[in-house]
Design a protein around this motif. Structure first.
Motif, PDB file in Angstrom:
ATOM      1  N   ARG A  34      -4.677  -9.163 -57.468  1.00 54.18           N
ATOM      2  CA  ARG A  34      -5.394  -8.095 -56.756  1.00 54.18           C
ATOM      3  C   ARG A  34      -6.507  -8.632 -55.856  1.00 54.18           C
ATOM      4  NH1 ARG A  34      -4.859  -4.803 -61.829  1.00 54.18           N
ATOM      5  NH2 ARG A  34      -3.414  -3.144 -61.256  1.00 54.18           N
ATOM      6  N   SER A  35      -7.100  -9.743 -56.273  1.00 50.91           N
ATOM      7  CA  SER A  35      -8.220 -10.305 -55.512  1.00 50.91           C
ATOM      8  C   SER A  35      -7.771 -11.065 -54.267  1.00 50.91           C
ATOM      9  CB  SER A  35      -9.008 -11.255 -56.414  1.00 50.91           C
ATOM     10  OG  SER A  35      -8.169 -12.339 -56.783  1.00 50.91           O
ATOM     11  N   GLY A  36      -6.440 -11.221 -54.113  1.00 51.64           N
ATOM     12  CA  GLY A  36      -5.939 -11.968 -52.965  1.00 51.64           C
ATOM     13  C   GLY A  36      -5.612 -13.415 -53.289  1.00 51.64           C
ATOM     14  N   ILE A  37      -6.025 -13.892 -54.450  1.00 52.16           N
ATOM     15  CA  ILE A  37      -5.694 -15.259 -54.860  1.00 52.16           C
ATOM     16  C   ILE A  37      -4.203 -15.321 -55.180  1.00 52.16           C
ATOM     17  CG2 ILE A  37      -6.016 -16.947 -56.731  1.00 52.16           C
ATOM     18  CD1 ILE A  37      -8.970 -16.235 -56.713  1.00 52.16           C
ATOM     19  N   VAL A  38      -3.577 -16.419 -54.771  1.00 55.14           N
ATOM     20  CA  VAL A  38      -2.140 -16.604 -54.986  1.00 55.14           C
ATOM     21  C   VAL A  38      -1.939 -17.681 -56.045  1.00 55.14           C
ATOM     22  CG1 VAL A  38       0.053 -17.179 -53.880  1.00 55.14           C
ATOM     23  CG2 VAL A  38      -1.731 -16.006 -52.566  1.00 55.14           C
ATOM     24  N   VAL A  39      -1.100 -17.375 -57.051  1.00 57.42           N
ATOM     25  CA  VAL A  39      -0.789 -18.336 -58.112  1.00 57.42           C
ATOM     26  C   VAL A  39       0.733 -18.491 -58.213  1.00 57.42           C
ATOM     27  CG1 VAL A  39      -2.887 -17.883 -59.458  1.00 57.42           C
ATOM     28  CG2 VAL A  39      -0.834 -16.528 -59.897  1.00 57.42           C
ATOM     29  N   PRO A  40       1.193 -19.665 -58.634  1.00 52.16           N
ATOM     30  CA  PRO A  40       2.631 -19.841 -58.805  1.00 52.16           C
ATOM     31  C   PRO A  40       3.107 -19.175 -60.100  1.00 52.16           C
ATOM     32  CG  PRO A  40       1.488 -21.873 -59.376  1.00 52.16           C
ATOM     33  CD  PRO A  40       0.452 -20.906 -58.874  1.00 52.16           C
ATOM     34  N   VAL A  41       4.280 -18.554 -60.045  1.00 46.83           N
ATOM     35  CA  VAL A  41       4.913 -17.939 -61.204  1.00 46.83           C
ATOM     36  C   VAL A  41       6.403 -18.275 -61.160  1.00 46.83           C
ATOM     37  CG1 VAL A  41       3.257 -16.024 -61.396  1.00 46.83           C
ATOM     38  CG2 VAL A  41       5.284 -15.774 -59.945  1.00 46.83           C
ATOM     39  N   THR A  42       7.111 -17.911 -62.209  1.00 47.24           N
ATOM     40  CA  THR A  42       8.549 -18.135 -62.255  1.00 47.24           C
ATOM     41  C   THR A  42       9.263 -16.801 -62.372  1.00 47.24           C
ATOM     42  OG1 THR A  42       8.190 -20.268 -63.344  1.00 47.24           O
ATOM     43  CG2 THR A  42      10.413 -19.349 -63.452  1.00 47.24           C
ATOM     44  N   LYS A  43      10.121 -16.513 -61.409  1.00 48.46           N
ATOM     45  CA  LYS A  43      10.972 -15.327 -61.476  1.00 48.46           C
ATOM     46  C   LYS A  43      12.083 -15.651 -62.468  1.00 48.46           C
ATOM     47  CE  LYS A  43       9.059 -13.031 -58.001  1.00 48.46           C
ATOM     48  NZ  LYS A  43       8.447 -11.729 -58.118  1.00 48.46           N
ATOM     49  N   MET A  44      12.347 -14.726 -63.406  1.00 47.64           N
ATOM     50  CA  MET A  44      13.317 -14.988 -64.457  1.00 47.64           C
ATOM     51  C   MET A  44      14.214 -13.761 -64.659  1.00 47.64           C
ATOM     52  SD  MET A  44      10.919 -17.050 -67.181  1.00 47.64           S
ATOM     53  CE  MET A  44      12.238 -18.110 -67.781  1.00 47.64           C
ATOM     54  N   SER A  45      15.390 -13.993 -65.229  1.00 49.82           N
ATOM     55  CA  SER A  45      16.299 -12.894 -65.526  1.00 49.82           C
ATOM     56  C   SER A  45      17.017 -13.149 -66.841  1.00 49.82           C
ATOM     57  CB  SER A  45      17.322 -12.699 -64.402  1.00 49.82           C
ATOM     58  OG  SER A  45      18.195 -13.799 -64.349  1.00 49.82           O
ATOM     59  N   LYS A  46      17.557 -12.084 -67.391  1.00 49.69           N
ATOM     60  CA  LYS A  46      18.338 -12.178 -68.619  1.00 49.69           C
ATOM     61  C   LYS A  46      19.498 -11.201 -68.527  1.00 49.69           C
ATOM     62  CE  LYS A  46      18.197 -11.730 -73.623  1.00 49.69           C
ATOM     63  NZ  LYS A  46      17.362 -11.689 -74.824  1.00 49.69           N
ATOM     64  N   VAL A  47      20.688 -11.704 -68.820  1.00 44.29           N
ATOM     65  CA  VAL A  47      21.873 -10.846 -68.856  1.00 44.29           C
ATOM     66  C   VAL A  47      21.930 -10.222 -70.239  1.00 44.29           C
ATOM     67  CG1 VAL A  47      24.397 -10.815 -68.729  1.00 44.29           C
ATOM     68  CG2 VAL A  47      23.080 -12.249 -67.153  1.00 44.29           C
ATOM     69  N   LEU A  48      22.117  -8.918 -70.271  1.00 42.17           N
ATOM     70  CA  LEU A  48      22.161  -8.173 -71.521  1.00 42.17           C
ATOM     71  C   LEU A  48      23.601  -7.858 -71.894  1.00 42.17           C
ATOM     72  CD1 LEU A  48      19.321  -5.612 -70.732  1.00 42.17           C
ATOM     73  CD2 LEU A  48      19.119  -7.806 -71.926  1.00 42.17           C
ATOM     74  N   LYS A  84     -10.914 -20.453 -61.898  1.00 44.78           N
ATOM     75  CA  LYS A  84     -11.073 -19.415 -60.865  1.00 44.78           C
ATOM     76  C   LYS A  84      -9.849 -18.507 -60.828  1.00 44.78           C
ATOM     77  CE  LYS A  84     -11.796 -18.874 -55.885  1.00 44.78           C
ATOM     78  NZ  LYS A  84     -11.872 -19.555 -54.604  1.00 44.78           N
ATOM     79  N   GLU A  85      -8.656 -19.095 -60.921  1.00 48.80           N
ATOM     80  CA  GLU A  85      -7.431 -18.295 -60.922  1.00 48.80           C
ATOM     81  C   GLU A  85      -7.331 -17.438 -62.180  1.00 48.80           C
ATOM     82  OE1 GLU A  85      -4.583 -21.249 -58.238  1.00 48.80           O
ATOM     83  OE2 GLU A  85      -4.800 -21.627 -60.398  1.00 48.80           O
ATOM     84  N   LEU A  86      -7.704 -18.006 -63.327  1.00 47.76           N
ATOM     85  CA  LEU A  86      -7.676 -17.238 -64.578  1.00 47.76           C
ATOM     86  C   LEU A  86      -8.660 -16.076 -64.535  1.00 47.76           C
ATOM     87  CD1 LEU A  86      -7.371 -20.173 -67.144  1.00 47.76           C
ATOM     88  CD2 LEU A  86      -5.607 -18.486 -66.570  1.00 47.76           C
ATOM     89  N   LEU A  87      -9.826 -16.308 -63.944  1.00 48.76           N
ATOM     90  CA  LEU A  87     -10.820 -15.238 -63.801  1.00 48.76           C
ATOM     91  C   LEU A  87     -10.276 -14.129 -62.898  1.00 48.76           C
ATOM     92  CD1 LEU A  87     -13.732 -14.307 -64.471  1.00 48.76           C
ATOM     93  CD2 LEU A  87     -14.479 -15.544 -62.434  1.00 48.76           C
ATOM     94  N   ALA A  88      -9.620 -14.509 -61.811  1.00 50.03           N
ATOM     95  CA  ALA A  88      -9.037 -13.511 -60.901  1.00 50.03           C
ATOM     96  C   ALA A  88      -7.914 -12.740 -61.595  1.00 50.03           C
ATOM     97  CB  ALA A  88      -8.518 -14.197 -59.637  1.00 50.03           C
ATOM     98  N   TRP A  89      -7.148 -13.431 -62.440  1.00 46.51           N
ATOM     99  CA  TRP A  89      -6.043 -12.812 -63.154  1.00 46.51           C
ATOM    100  C   TRP A  89      -6.546 -11.681 -64.061  1.00 46.51           C
ATOM    101  CZ3 TRP A  89      -2.427 -16.148 -66.772  1.00 46.51           C
ATOM    102  CH2 TRP A  89      -1.382 -15.359 -67.230  1.00 46.51           C
ATOM    103  N   ARG A  90      -7.720 -11.863 -64.618  1.00 42.47           N
ATOM    104  CA  ARG A  90      -8.275 -10.785 -65.459  1.00 42.47           C
ATOM    105  C   ARG A  90      -9.220  -9.891 -64.659  1.00 42.47           C
ATOM    106  NH1 ARG A  90     -11.743 -15.238 -68.006  1.00 42.47           N
ATOM    107  NH2 ARG A  90     -13.830 -14.384 -67.803  1.00 42.47           N
TER     108      ARG A  90
END
Length: 165
Positions: free
Chosen positions: A146-160, A38-44
């Motif tokens: 966009r559909s309102g479904i909430v999924v976990p993600v990871t905020k990431m950074s890189k020093v250049l 369901k989350e993957l479907l919402a993601w697309r």
């Protein structure tokens, strides 16, 4: 695939439907391990067929670059200044350095603007990919589709590294 077999160029509005197709194909190829079907479907965006309208809207505020092999678009990245917004490679071409080339291009663009740190929000599937490219995980966070479904993600950074002038 060697790096000289692909090239990068700025995306054009005429690429929008192909980019939508790549986005859909890349998400459809993911197993339901980190996110539910369901989350993957919402993601697309509940799409099985490409619709470039959302990408066309995003092109007004984000910079899009595409990876091409011959004259075929096989992947893309979108970003705003120091933030990588999206990175998708068609499943048929994954694991061949295309995503790495697109991320490196984004980092080079940021460096050229004098930016010394970039950020991205990685899906749980992509976290390892970004770690291998030198990004550091900052924190897990909710991401609102966009559909309102909430999924976990990871905020990431890189020093250049900015070369002295």
């Amino acid at each position: 695939m060697s790096a000289n077999e692909i090239s990068l160029r700025p995306a054009q509005e005429t690429d929008a439907w192909v980019l939508s197709a790549i986005h859909i194909a890349a998400i459809k190829a993911l197993p339901a391990t980190f996110y539910t079907r369901k989350e993957l479907l919402a993601w697309r965006n509940h799409r099985d067929k490409p619709d470039g309208s959302n990408i066309l809207k995003s092109m007004k505020t984000e910079t899009f670059w595409v990876a091409i092999q011959g004259d075929v678009v096989i992947g893309f990245a979108s970003f705003i200044v120091d933030e990588l917004i999206g990175l998708y490679v068609h499943p048929k071409y994954q694991g061949k350095g295309i995503g790495r080339a697109l991320v490196q291009h984004f980092c080079n663009e940021a460096t050229n603007q004098g930016i010394n740190k970039v950020i991205t929000t990685a899906s749980l599937y992509a976290e390892g990919f970004y770690l291998r490219l030198g990004f550091t995980a900052i924190q897990r966070a909710p991401h609102y589709l966009r559909s309102g479904i909430v999924v976990p993600v990871t905020k990431m950074s890189k020093v250049l590294t900015i070369a002295p002038k």
